[in-house]
Design an enzyme around this catalytic site. Structure first.
Site, PDB file in Angstrom:
ATOM      1  N   GLN A 168       0.817  -1.221   0.000  1.00  0.00           N
ATOM      2  CA  GLN A 168       0.000   0.000   0.000  1.00  0.00           C
ATOM      3  C   GLN A 168       0.847   1.266   0.000  1.00  0.00           C
ATOM      4  OE1 GLN A 168      -3.941  -0.117   2.262  1.00  0.00           O
ATOM      5  NE2 GLN A 168      -2.640  -1.389   3.555  1.00  0.00           N
ATOM      6  N   THR A 220       4.149  -8.461   6.626  1.00  0.00           N
ATOM      7  CA  THR A 220       3.064  -7.801   7.355  1.00  0.00           C
ATOM      8  C   THR A 220       1.933  -8.741   7.771  1.00  0.00           C
ATOM      9  OG1 THR A 220       2.017  -7.196   5.256  1.00  0.00           O
ATOM     10  CG2 THR A 220       3.503  -5.575   6.260  1.00  0.00           C
ATOM     11  N   TYR A 274       5.363 -10.482  14.913  1.00  0.00           N
ATOM     12  CA  TYR A 274       5.440  -9.376  13.958  1.00  0.00           C
ATOM     13  C   TYR A 274       6.047  -8.143  14.623  1.00  0.00           C
ATOM     14  CZ  TYR A 274       3.930  -5.358  11.204  1.00  0.00           C
ATOM     15  OH  TYR A 274       3.887  -4.167  10.522  1.00  0.00           O
TER      16      TYR A 274
END
Length: 299
Positions: free
Chosen positions: A15, A67, A130
């Site tokens: 993105q 991600t 993460y």
């Protein structure tokens, strides 16, 4: 006329990368070199330095990342390779070339137990793999070079790729009611807003050696919301242009268990970057409508 500033951006499809590519096209003083697989494979860290040096950038933007928050819990090796080892090698290359690096990080470095927005000096205690891998990446970059900016952002959305926004609109096409978590709060941040300011940070670094411009900064939209608040704003914008619509039923995170724990408070305070770089993003709700319109136009 001066040659354009060469921003080397890692990644091709994310993105923020897509937003950087679009925003960069609007600025003739900028040239973007976007590198992704197979030319730049962050899993193959030994090749990173050589690939970057061939491109001779003026600045490096480390935007690519692992991600998949939930998948990272069972894929620890890959998450740390991409989010920790690869950023270190990017910093090594940037240091060797004597160019700055901007590295994107996340609100997930915090555990969410604070009652107010997190500032840069708060102790980072990630809840999952993460966040651990992203925090380790921050530390490794800081250990390699001083000429860096680490930008922590949160709840990024855009008209590009997969995001919470797209998921909400997709579900609204087939469901009358959406169950959305209401006891986790953060700063929904437009990737397009973020991209514009990443370029400004880069220009600031190239124009000044001021140490106050370097280090770790938070950069999110102004204001905060729960996931349910965010979903309602997305659906409101969709209804305004006769797009998909549904009712939101607010639930707790306990009602929607996931492999990885999420911080209940993901709010970040962006005052430091405003003070030193002159940057303040719009109120989060102001940017939602434009992204919804663009996303629905291209479905």
């Amino acid at each position: 006329m001066s040659p354009p500033i060469r921003f080397l951006v890692t990644g091709l499809t994310g993105q923020v990368v897509q937003a950087l590519l679009e925003t960069g096209r609007e600025q003739p003083e900028i040239a973007i070199i976007a590198l992704g697989r197979p030319q730049l494979d962050l899993m193959n860290t030994k090749s990173i330095v050589g690939v970057l040096k061939e491109c001779s950038p003026d600045i490096v933007v480390s935007a690519a990342a692992y991600t998949s928050v939930d998948l990272a819990e069972s894929d620890r090796v890959a998450a740390f390779k991409v989010n920790s080892e690869a950023p270190r090698e990017l910093a090594v290359a940037a240091s060797d070339m004597r160019v700055p690096i901007i590295h994107l990080s996340t609100d997930y470095v915090f555990d969410g137990t604070k009652n107010t927005p997190y500032v840069e000096t708060d102790t980072a205690v990630p809840l999952g793999v993460y966040g651990q891998s992203k925090l380790q990446g921050e530390k490794l970059i800081s250990a390699v070079m001083d000429d860096h900016v680490i930008l922590r952002t949160a709840w990024v959305y855009s008209p590009f790729g997969r995001s919470f926004m797209r998921t909400i609109l997709d579900h609204a096409r087939t469901r009358k009611e959406l169950l959305v978590v209401d006891d986790q709060v953060g700063n929904p941040t437009s990737a397009l807003d973020l991209a514009r300011e990443i370029f400004r940070v880069g220009k600031n670094l190239l124009n000044s050696r001021d140490r106050e411009l370097r280090g770790t900064f938070h950069l999110t939209a102004t204001g905060d919301a729960s996931w349910a608040d965010f979903a309602e704003e997305i659906l409101k914008a969709s209804r305004a242009i006769d797009g998909p619509s549904a009712e939101v039923r607010r639930i707790s995170a306990a009602d929607y268990p996931t492999p990885a724990r999420r911080p209940s408070n993901s709010r970040l305070c962006s005052r430091k970057i405003q003070d030193h770089h002159g940057i303040r993003l719009p109120v989060w709700s102001a940017s939602v409508s434009a992204s919804v319109c663009r996303l629905l136009q291209h479905v």
